[in-house]
Design a protein around this motif. Sequence first.
Motif, short mmCIF file in Angstrom:
data_model
loop_
_atom_site.label_atom_id
_atom_site.label_comp_id
_atom_site.label_asym_id
_atom_site.label_seq_id
_atom_site.Cartn_x
_atom_site.Cartn_y
_atom_site.Cartn_z
N THR A 49 0.81 -1.21 0.00
CA THR A 49 0.00 0.00 0.00
C THR A 49 0.85 1.26 0.00
O THR A 49 0.43 2.29 -0.54
CB THR A 49 -0.95 0.01 1.21
OG1 THR A 49 -0.19 -0.23 2.41
CG2 THR A 49 -2.00 -1.08 1.07
N PHE A 50 2.03 1.21 0.62
CA PHE A 50 2.94 2.35 0.64
C PHE A 50 4.37 1.85 0.49
O PHE A 50 4.76 0.86 1.11
CB PHE A 50 2.83 3.14 1.94
CG PHE A 50 1.50 3.80 2.15
CD1 PHE A 50 1.22 5.02 1.56
CD2 PHE A 50 0.53 3.19 2.94
CE1 PHE A 50 -0.02 5.64 1.76
CE2 PHE A 50 -0.70 3.80 3.14
CZ PHE A 50 -0.98 5.02 2.55
N LEU A 51 5.16 2.56 -0.34
CA LEU A 51 6.58 2.28 -0.52
C LEU A 51 7.38 3.49 -0.06
O LEU A 51 6.96 4.63 -0.23
CB LEU A 51 6.92 1.99 -1.99
CG LEU A 51 6.08 0.99 -2.77
CD1 LEU A 51 6.59 0.92 -4.21
CD2 LEU A 51 6.13 -0.38 -2.11
N SER A 52 8.56 3.24 0.47
CA SER A 52 9.46 4.30 0.88
C SER A 52 10.54 4.51 -0.17
O SER A 52 11.08 3.54 -0.72
CB SER A 52 10.11 3.93 2.23
OG SER A 52 11.02 4.93 2.63
N ALA A 86 8.56 -1.06 2.83
CA ALA A 86 7.18 -0.98 2.35
C ALA A 86 6.25 -1.50 3.43
O ALA A 86 6.66 -2.24 4.32
CB ALA A 86 7.00 -1.78 1.06
N VAL A 87 5.00 -1.09 3.34
CA VAL A 87 3.95 -1.68 4.17
C VAL A 87 2.85 -2.15 3.25
O VAL A 87 2.63 -1.59 2.16
CB VAL A 87 3.40 -0.70 5.22
CG1 VAL A 87 4.45 -0.33 6.24
CG2 VAL A 87 2.83 0.55 4.56
N GLY A 88 2.16 -3.19 3.66
CA GLY A 88 1.09 -3.73 2.84
C GLY A 88 0.23 -4.71 3.61
O GLY A 88 0.41 -4.91 4.82
N SER A 109 1.16 4.46 6.50
CA SER A 109 2.35 5.10 5.93
C SER A 109 3.29 5.62 7.01
O SER A 109 4.50 5.74 6.79
CB SER A 109 1.95 6.26 5.02
OG SER A 109 1.25 7.26 5.76
N LEU A 110 2.77 5.90 8.20
CA LEU A 110 3.62 6.43 9.27
C LEU A 110 4.62 5.40 9.77
O LEU A 110 5.60 5.76 10.42
CB LEU A 110 2.77 6.94 10.43
CG LEU A 110 1.91 8.17 10.17
CD1 LEU A 110 1.41 8.77 11.48
CD2 LEU A 110 2.62 9.23 9.36
N LEU A 156 6.85 6.68 12.78
CA LEU A 156 6.96 5.47 13.59
C LEU A 156 7.95 4.47 13.03
O LEU A 156 8.11 3.37 13.59
CB LEU A 156 5.58 4.81 13.73
CG LEU A 156 4.56 5.56 14.59
CD1 LEU A 156 3.17 4.98 14.40
CD2 LEU A 156 4.96 5.53 16.05
N GLY A 157 8.61 4.84 11.94
CA GLY A 157 9.52 3.93 11.27
C GLY A 157 10.92 4.48 11.17
O GLY A 157 11.44 5.09 12.12
#
Length: 335
Positions: free
Chosen positions: A44-47, A76-78, A123-124, A129-130
Motif C-alpha cells: 500500500t505504501f513504498l518508501s 514498504a507496508v502492505g 504510511s507512518l 513510527l519507522g
Amino acid sequence: MSTTTSTQWQLIARPTGEPTRDNVSPVQVELPELTTGEVRVRNTFLSVDPYMRGRMNEGRSYVAPYALNETMGGAAVGEVIESNAESLSVGTLVQHQLGWRDISQGPADQFTALPNVPGVSPSLFLSVLGITGITAWTGLTQIAELKHGDTVFVSGAAGGVGTMVGQIARLLGASRVVGSAGTAEKVELLTSKYGYDAAFNYRDGDVAGQLRKAAPDGIDVYFDNVGGEHLSAALGAFNDGGRAAICGAISLYNATADTGIQNSSNIVTRGLTLKGFTMPSYFHLAPQFAEAMRGWLSDGKIAYDETITDGIDNAFDAFTGMMNGANVGKAIVRL
C-alpha cells in the motif's frame, strides 16, 4: 491460487552522477504459486530514501548494492492477500523490505506484523513510527548524546529525518534548534510547524555565514544529512566538546568527484566528536523508541508531513524528486 503479475522496478545500468530512466526499468513479473511458509502481500505504501542512491553503485557499503537486472528493495507496508503460513493470516498489515513493487511475495519471516495504532495511517510506519523517526531519535540520543541546553544544527532539516530531529531535540531539552533547507517555503515551515528557532536557505549561499547568524553562540550538536559545505560550516561553528551525528551526505551522492572539508583542524583544537552511524546497528532500540514516539504522537507533540506520489509507475520519479529536494517530510509512494 490464481496467477498474479507484479510490477517491479529493476536496476539495468549503474548510474554516473544523477540516475536517469536509462538506469532503471519497470518490468512485469509473474509470481509463482506460494510454497509452504510463504505469503503474498499487496503493498500500500513504498518508501524512497537517499541511501538507495548508494545501493545503485557497485562497491562496499553498509548494505549490499542492487544487482543488475534484479528488482530493487526498500521499505514498504502492505496487506497479506494470500497466505500459506500459520504466522500471518490474510488481512494482516505488515512491514518489509521488498519495496519497489506493487505485490511482494516470500517467506513469512521476511514480513513483520504491525500493531493497530488508532488514527494512524500505515504510511507512518515508514516515517514517524519507522525509519525516519528512529533514525532521528538514535542520532540524537545514542550518537550525539544530546544534553539539556544544547544548541543543535540540522542540515536537510525539511526532509523526513530532519523534520523529526528538530522536534525530538526540543522534546529532549535542546535550548535552540537551527536548520537549513533548500527553499524559502521550507525555511518558513521549519520555524512555523517543526519547532525550529531559526532556519536558513542554503541555496542563498555562504552556509557558514548564515549559520553564524542563526547560532551566534555556536552549536553543540550537528545532525548531518547533507555533508559537504554544511559539514565544513558546522566544524567552524562548534563549541568546545561539540558532537556530530553523521547520518548522510546527500549533497555528494550524485557527485563524480569528492569535495574537501574545511575547518577540520577544529576537530582537534575544540575536542570534537564526529560519529557516523547506520540504523542496522541500532534496531535493537526500536521498542524504546516506539514507546517514546507513540507517547509524543498521542499527546499531539509531533507534527509531520508526507510528500505522496501515487502509483507504482511513478516510483522512480518520486525517488529522483526526493533526491533533488522536492519533498517536505517523508517521500512516499502510495499504491
